[in-house]
Design a protein around this motif. Sequence first.
Motif, PDB file in Angstrom:
ATOM      1  N   VAL A  10       0.857  -1.190   0.000  1.00 60.79           N
ATOM      2  CA  VAL A  10       0.000   0.000   0.000  1.00 60.79           C
ATOM      3  C   VAL A  10       0.888   1.234   0.000  1.00 60.79           C
ATOM      4  CG1 VAL A  10      -1.748   1.329   1.234  1.00 60.79           C
ATOM      5  CG2 VAL A  10      -1.844  -1.182   1.255  1.00 60.79           C
ATOM      6  N   VAL A  11       0.703   2.101  -0.975  1.00 64.76           N
ATOM      7  CA  VAL A  11       1.442   3.362  -1.073  1.00 64.76           C
ATOM      8  C   VAL A  11       0.464   4.504  -0.804  1.00 64.76           C
ATOM      9  CG1 VAL A  11       2.792   4.897  -2.563  1.00 64.76           C
ATOM     10  CG2 VAL A  11       3.064   2.399  -2.747  1.00 64.76           C
ATOM     11  N   ILE A  12       0.832   5.395   0.107  1.00 70.12           N
ATOM     12  CA  ILE A  12       0.019   6.582   0.378  1.00 70.12           C
ATOM     13  C   ILE A  12       0.753   7.813  -0.139  1.00 70.12           C
ATOM     14  CG2 ILE A  12      -1.079   8.019   2.131  1.00 70.12           C
ATOM     15  CD1 ILE A  12      -1.300   5.591   3.921  1.00 70.12           C
ATOM     16  N   ASP A  13       0.038   8.603  -0.922  1.00 64.96           N
ATOM     17  CA  ASP A  13       0.553   9.872  -1.426  1.00 64.96           C
ATOM     18  C   ASP A  13      -0.215  10.978  -0.706  1.00 64.96           C
ATOM     19  OD1 ASP A  13       1.177  12.184  -2.892  1.00 64.96           O
ATOM     20  OD2 ASP A  13       1.409  11.067  -4.760  1.00 64.96           O
ATOM     21  N   PRO A  14       0.409  11.642   0.283  1.00 60.86           N
ATOM     22  CA  PRO A  14      -0.311  12.601   1.145  1.00 60.86           C
ATOM     23  C   PRO A  14      -0.449  13.987   0.524  1.00 60.86           C
ATOM     24  CG  PRO A  14       1.947  12.415   1.880  1.00 60.86           C
ATOM     25  CD  PRO A  14       1.806  11.467   0.711  1.00 60.86           C
ATOM     26  N   VAL A  15      -1.023  14.051  -0.659  1.00 59.72           N
ATOM     27  CA  VAL A  15      -1.165  15.321  -1.385  1.00 59.72           C
ATOM     28  C   VAL A  15      -1.891  16.354  -0.519  1.00 59.72           C
ATOM     29  CG1 VAL A  15      -2.263  16.451  -3.355  1.00 59.72           C
ATOM     30  CG2 VAL A  15      -1.174  14.220  -3.652  1.00 59.72           C
ATOM     31  N   GLY A  16      -1.275  17.502  -0.356  1.00 54.85           N
ATOM     32  CA  GLY A  16      -1.931  18.620   0.308  1.00 54.85           C
ATOM     33  C   GLY A  16      -1.863  18.642   1.824  1.00 54.85           C
ATOM     34  N   VAL A  17      -1.236  17.621   2.453  1.00 55.81           N
ATOM     35  CA  VAL A  17      -1.228  17.625   3.925  1.00 55.81           C
ATOM     36  C   VAL A  17      -0.377  18.751   4.490  1.00 55.81           C
ATOM     37  CG1 VAL A  17      -1.672  15.143   4.118  1.00 55.81           C
ATOM     38  CG2 VAL A  17       0.701  15.971   4.070  1.00 55.81           C
ATOM     39  N   GLY A  18       0.507  19.312   3.662  1.00 62.48           N
ATOM     40  CA  GLY A  18       1.317  20.430   4.132  1.00 62.48           C
ATOM     41  C   GLY A  18       0.523  21.705   4.318  1.00 62.48           C
ATOM     42  N   PHE A  74      -5.051  11.503   7.125  1.00 66.65           N
ATOM     43  CA  PHE A  74      -3.854  10.683   6.909  1.00 66.65           C
ATOM     44  C   PHE A  74      -3.559   9.840   8.152  1.00 66.65           C
ATOM     45  CE2 PHE A  74       0.623   9.995   7.690  1.00 66.65           C
ATOM     46  CZ  PHE A  74       1.041   9.363   6.536  1.00 66.65           C
ATOM     47  N   PHE A  75      -3.539  10.477   9.312  1.00 67.74           N
ATOM     48  CA  PHE A  75      -3.222   9.745  10.539  1.00 67.74           C
ATOM     49  C   PHE A  75      -4.328   8.768  10.914  1.00 67.74           C
ATOM     50  CE2 PHE A  75      -0.239  13.345  11.048  1.00 67.74           C
ATOM     51  CZ  PHE A  75       0.918  12.585  11.155  1.00 67.74           C
ATOM     52  N   GLU A  76      -5.547   9.077  10.565  1.00 62.05           N
ATOM     53  CA  GLU A  76      -6.625   8.110  10.783  1.00 62.05           C
ATOM     54  C   GLU A  76      -6.366   6.836   9.966  1.00 62.05           C
ATOM     55  OE1 GLU A  76     -11.424   7.663   9.937  1.00 62.05           O
ATOM     56  OE2 GLU A  76     -10.586   9.681  10.226  1.00 62.05           O
ATOM     57  N   LEU A  77      -5.915   7.022   8.738  1.00 62.33           N
ATOM     58  CA  LEU A  77      -5.659   5.863   7.879  1.00 62.33           C
ATOM     59  C   LEU A  77      -4.448   5.063   8.349  1.00 62.33           C
ATOM     60  CD1 LEU A  77      -6.478   4.278   5.352  1.00 62.33           C
ATOM     61  CD2 LEU A  77      -5.021   5.813   4.006  1.00 62.33           C
TER      62      LEU A  77
END
Length: 253
Positions: A84-92, A101-104
């Motif tokens: 599983v790859v997560i791309d955290p677009v926009g979390v910044g 993100f942290f929920e996932l």
Amino acid sequence: MKISTERIRENNPIVHCITNSVTVNDCANILLAVGASPIMAHHVKEVAEVSGNCDALVCNFGAIEDFEAMKIAAKTAVDCGHPVVIDPVGVGGIRYRREKFFELVHMIRPTCIRGNVSEIRALYEGTQTAKGVDVSREDISDHEIEDIAKKLSQRLHCIVVASGAVDLITDGDMVCRVAEGDAMMTRITGAGCMSSVLIAAFLCCYDGMEAATMACTLMGRCGRVAAEKTESAHRGTMSFRLQLIDEISCFDL
């Protein structure tokens, strides 16, 4: 680093992508170019079945409206032993995305997280580091990036890729750097999203750090060659996008 797409072309892994509408077509085409098969299923009623029949999953937070589908698909993928790859677009720049993100990641352990430097820093610090989805212009040293990425990797027990002028890949212990790309890659949408799905394809055929490093090297190397050919032809960014996918599709052939 020696890289090869031969295993991907032989095995033709199916990569389930829950990704944003801006880059969905690019992600599908880059996977086809490298020899993988994309499937872009987003509906909560279908993602469990789809993910169970695929070989890897990419959750791109540019599609945050599909977060419930991401949770279902991620749980299925982990239960099946798929990367599983997560791309955290926009979390910044968006608190809601950081929270989700942290929920996932508290629900499942991802194989890899790939984001730009601002996004990786925001996940480590738990604070805003950019506006919107853009990379912050604030200077940060290579040593600081390495320290942040390693500590985030150790905290979340997964590979972390911090993309930038030099891509940094770490498992919390080892660190690899890839300096292969071109500035033209920052002038099109989706270069990071395409890198994330390539990592997923490589993770189907290679182990952890090797897979992530090979994917980043391939993307950067093909980006550099594509930029050289585009500039030689006196063409612009749309031609570069097409040339990039051509370079990926012709690699190893």
